[in-house]
Design a protein around this motif. Structure first.
Motif, PDB file in Angstrom:
ATOM      1  N   SER A  88       0.856  -1.183   0.000  1.00  0.00           N
ATOM      2  CA  SER A  88       0.000   0.000   0.000  1.00  0.00           C
ATOM      3  C   SER A  88       0.892   1.234   0.000  1.00  0.00           C
ATOM      4  O   SER A  88       1.824   1.326   0.796  1.00  0.00           O
ATOM      5  CB  SER A  88      -0.904   0.009   1.235  1.00  0.00           C
ATOM      6  N   GLU A  90       0.687   5.614  -0.438  1.00  0.00           N
ATOM      7  CA  GLU A  90      -0.051   6.861  -0.625  1.00  0.00           C
ATOM      8  C   GLU A  90       0.939   7.952  -1.026  1.00  0.00           C
ATOM      9  O   GLU A  90       2.010   8.084  -0.430  1.00  0.00           O
ATOM     10  CB  GLU A  90      -0.788   7.250   0.651  1.00  0.00           C
ATOM     11  N   VAL A 192      -2.077  11.595   6.536  1.00  0.00           N
ATOM     12  CA  VAL A 192      -1.329  10.359   6.720  1.00  0.00           C
ATOM     13  C   VAL A 192      -0.326  10.524   7.870  1.00  0.00           C
ATOM     14  O   VAL A 192       0.468  11.465   7.888  1.00  0.00           O
ATOM     15  CB  VAL A 192      -0.583   9.944   5.440  1.00  0.00           C
TER      16      VAL A 192
END
Length: 266
Positions: A88, A90, A192
């Protein structure tokens, strides 16, 4: 929270200043043994760090962790520990942040993460500060590619001066933390943090929020400590980190993380 009846199921551990002593640049045998006892006792240990994938891999090797997940780049990247692959990622547009920091920190230099490769940099960084290859680039070229993590370094200035320059400043469309040991700003996508990434992982694993433990020592650990049911600050951490925690452990030089884990996993 009573040690005799409570045992965490999801355990987030920072690296530098928590597992690894910056003075020795090693993880002590005491800390390593405590981590293994936690895993053997049913705890899901998640190494949670501002380091990139390249930077956390030697830590996982030293700990001999072979399963689960690690959170890198302050939560922007999730790594499958067994496969050593990012599962994952971002990213964010760094252009507006670059412009703001260039205005506020004259002489600032940047390093933008290239996942699994190294960093694109606007000036060379000391080798010990960045993992992997450094590829020189211009600010305009840096701004053209979304990245999971941006480092802004202000050479020749103390960390306190950098913190004062950015006190109360909201940088555009991002989350940032300031290092207390180096004149660094670490920038990640908006919203985040280690805390947000751990919450996503906790929900996916089905672990109750009441069964979470986090241990850390830096500004980038504040959200993680607040996220955990029981957050522990390392003794050498700054006041803002200690205030975010439920408990303050002995410093990394005294194997504070091991003393915490051994209370729950004897």
């Amino acid at each position: 929270m009573t040690d005799a009846v409570w045992k965490p199921r999801l355990i987030a551990l920072d690296v530098d200043g928590t597992l690894l002593d910056p003075e020795t640049e090693r993880i002590s045998a005491v800390v390593k043994a405590a981590v293994h006892r936690a895993v053997a006792g049913g705890g899901q240990v998640v190494v949670s760090t501002g380091r990139t994938v390249l930077g956390v891999t030697p830590v996982l090797d030293e700990l001999e962790l072979t399963s689960g997940f690690a959170l890198c780049s302050n939560g922007a990247v999730r790594l499958d520990v067994d496969a050593r692959e990012a599962v994952s990622v971002e990213t964010f547009d760094v252009g507006p942040v670059l412009a703001e920091l260039l205005d506020r920190l004259p002489g600032v230099v940047f390093a933008a993460e290239e996942l699994g490769v190294g960093n694109r940099v606007t000036a060379p960084f000391p080798a010990r500060q960045l993992e992997g290859r450094q590829r020189l680039t211009t600010v305009d070229e840096l701004a053209a590619v979304p990245v999971p993590r941006l480092i802004a370094s202000w050479p020749g200035h103390p960390p306190a001066e950098l913190a004062a320059r950015l006190d109360g400043v909201e940088l555009p469309s991002c989350t940032y933390t300031i290092d207390h040991y180096e004149p660094w700003v670490t920038v990640t996508p908006e919203g985040v943090s280690k805390g947000s990434a751990l919450e996503k992982l906790r929900a996916e694993l089905g672990v109750p929020s009441s069964d979470t433990l986090a241990v850390g020592d830096g500004d980038n650990d504040v959200e993680m400590l607040r996220w955990a049911a029981h957050g522990v600050a390392m003794g050498q951490g700054p006041e803002v980190v200690r205030e975010a925690a439920d408990e303050v452990a002995p410093p990394v030089s005294a194997d504070g993380a091991a003393l915490v884990l051994d209370r729950f996993f004897r």
